[in-house]
Design a protein around this motif. Structure first.
Motif, mmCIF file in Angstrom:
data_model
loop_
_atom_site.group_PDB
_atom_site.id
_atom_site.type_symbol
_atom_site.label_atom_id
_atom_site.label_comp_id
_atom_site.label_asym_id
_atom_site.label_seq_id
_atom_site.Cartn_x
_atom_site.Cartn_y
_atom_site.Cartn_z
ATOM 1 N N GLN A 24 27.030 4.222 38.755
ATOM 2 C CA GLN A 24 26.391 5.488 39.514
ATOM 3 C C GLN A 24 27.040 7.183 38.668
ATOM 4 O O GLN A 24 27.935 6.574 39.028
ATOM 5 C CB GLN A 24 26.658 5.712 40.985
ATOM 6 N N GLN A 25 25.851 7.335 37.996
ATOM 7 C CA GLN A 25 26.309 8.577 37.605
ATOM 8 C C GLN A 25 26.860 9.693 38.448
ATOM 9 O O GLN A 25 25.234 10.327 38.587
ATOM 10 C CB GLN A 25 26.077 8.561 35.582
ATOM 11 N N THR A 26 27.751 10.698 38.915
ATOM 12 C CA THR A 26 27.461 11.976 39.412
ATOM 13 C C THR A 26 28.290 12.566 39.029
ATOM 14 O O THR A 26 29.541 12.965 37.984
ATOM 15 C CB THR A 26 28.482 11.887 41.017
ATOM 16 N N ASN A 44 27.732 6.156 50.608
ATOM 17 C CA ASN A 44 27.745 6.471 48.859
ATOM 18 C C ASN A 44 28.386 5.164 48.528
ATOM 19 O O ASN A 44 27.215 4.900 47.148
ATOM 20 C CB ASN A 44 28.676 7.208 48.246
ATOM 21 N N PHE A 45 28.635 4.370 48.692
ATOM 22 C CA PHE A 45 28.706 2.831 47.716
ATOM 23 C C PHE A 45 28.413 1.720 48.452
ATOM 24 O O PHE A 45 28.062 0.774 47.689
ATOM 25 C CB PHE A 45 30.608 3.457 47.636
ATOM 26 N N THR A 116 31.439 -1.711 43.704
ATOM 27 C CA THR A 116 30.567 -0.855 44.079
ATOM 28 C C THR A 116 31.414 0.177 42.787
ATOM 29 O O THR A 116 32.558 0.984 42.902
ATOM 30 C CB THR A 116 29.611 -0.351 44.376
ATOM 31 N N GLN A 118 31.959 4.089 40.104
ATOM 32 C CA GLN A 118 30.502 5.479 40.221
ATOM 33 C C GLN A 118 31.550 5.891 39.355
ATOM 34 O O GLN A 118 33.153 6.126 39.062
ATOM 35 C CB GLN A 118 30.924 5.643 41.597
#
Length: 387
Positions: A24-26, A44-45, A116, A118
């Protein structure tokens, strides 16, 4: 076999987690000179639905690093108290860190072995608004670093500090654990904390109260074990226990004069009346110096050799003088021991000599009579195989 069957599902679950993990990209926007805090929350994970809360027993650990590097950037740090608590990425970017940095975070579920990933894209830029030349750093003894990183305790600290500072906007500049500044790990006693350094900046000058705390008189009192001078009410208590002996104030409102760059010269020294190097060196004969250097040690060594030879060779007393100075009884005793020693050596070299009477088995010590043994043991070899 049972152990293999037990580890096989775990290994399959780990591989499935690695295969199904999508990064996931933030995008985040840290500012130069301002503290940056990003919370690594379990929700979030875990990819749980919005109406499902995170189980309190879930254990997740994180590993963060700069993309293409094994560690984080020098300005960014990571902390997590236990696997059941969230992790934090925090730090203060410097002007050299401007630009784009990519941080890769991997979460490990210690219960299901899922992973996971990120990706955090950090776009570091300059802050807007007025400069903050007045900066103060406080040591808070009553908190750990992860207890101050969330927004609620940080805002409470700034609000409480506003009562000690001149009216103006206060901003957090840096948060550092006391362990990273040379502090010791506290004992496992309730109420003992590691401590945290909180650096705050403002565009308003320091108040009289803060100046008095950082004055030399207060430092002298702290060196004697006394509390420093505090002319105002401590609005930070009781939520924050500040060590007022470790308060530092930095005033950057007056720029420091720049050092003058050295001017390169032509390499030729200027004329100096006190420095007059000789222009010509007179000729000098070193033969005498060489002879003195060589002959003097040789003469000293020769004299010592002659003295030692005289003492060793010419000052000997001789055997005659020694015998005259020795008593007759001592000389007889010495000669007897010497003669007996020689006799024993001759007897040991020739086995055909009869053994002394004292060594025969049938010898009577009181009467001196001796019965002839049936077999003379003197003729029996010590080792039968030699006969």
């Amino acid at each position: 076999m049972a152990a293999t069957l037990t580890w096989f599902p775990l290994l399959m679950g780990l591989l499935a987690g690695l295969g199904g993990a999508k990064a996931q990209q933030t995008t985040l926007h840290p500012l130069v000179g301002r503290v940056f805090v990003h919370t690594l929350d379990h929700a979030n994970f875990l990819r749980l639905p919005e109406d499902v809360a995170v189980p309190p027993t879930v254990r997740i650990t994180y590993h963060a690093h700069l993309q293409g590097h094994p560690d984080l950037p020098r300005w960014l740090r990571y902390t997590q108290r236990t696997p059941r608590h969230p992790g934090f990425l925090y730090g203060t970017a410097t002007p050299e860190d401007r630009g784009r940095q990519v941080i890769e975070v991997t979460a490990y579920n210690r219960d299901s072995f899922d992973t996971t990933r990120q990706t955090l894209v950090l776009v570091i830029g300059d802050p807007e608004g007025p400069l903050l030349p007045y900066q103060a750093e406080f040591l808070v003894r009553s908190h750990d670093v992860e207890e101050v990183l969330p927004s609620t305790p940080a805002s409470r600290f700034l609000t409480a500090l506003g009562g000690l500072w001149e009216p103006g906007e206060l901003q957090l500049l840096n948060i550092t654990s006391a362990l990273d500044r040379g502090g010791r790990v506290p004992l496992p006693i309730e109420g003992r904390k590691e401590g945290v350094y909180i650096k705050v900046g403002s565009a308003s000058p320091f108040s009289t109260c803060l100046k008095m705390v950082a004055s030399p008189d207060s430092h002298a009192r702290c060196a004697q074990g006394q509390p420093p001078l505090l002319s105002c009410y401590d609005t930070l208590a009781p939520y924050f226990r500040v060590d007022w002996c470790n308060v530092s104030l930095v005033d950057k409102s007056v720029p420091e004069p720049a050092d003058e760059a050295p001017t390169p010269g032509d390499g030729i020294l200027e004329h100096d009346p006190f420095f007059c190097p000789p222009t010509e060196a007179p000729a000098r004969d070193f033969l005498v110096d060489a002879l003195v250097t060589l002959l003097v040690p040789l003469l000293v060594a020769l004299l010592l050799t002659l003295l030692l030879a005289y003492i060793m060779c010419c000052r000997r007393e001789g055997r005659l003088k020694r015998d005259l100075a020795t008593s007759d009884i001592q000389m007889v005793h010495h000669c007897t021991i010497h003669g007996n020693t020689e006799e024993l050596r001759q007897m040991a070299g020739n086995r055909e000599v009869p053994r002394p009477l004292s060594t025969l088995p049938m010898f009577n010590v009181r009467t001196g009579e001796r019965l002839p043994p049936r077999v003379d043991s003197a003729q029996v070899p010590l080792i039968l195989d030699q006969h």
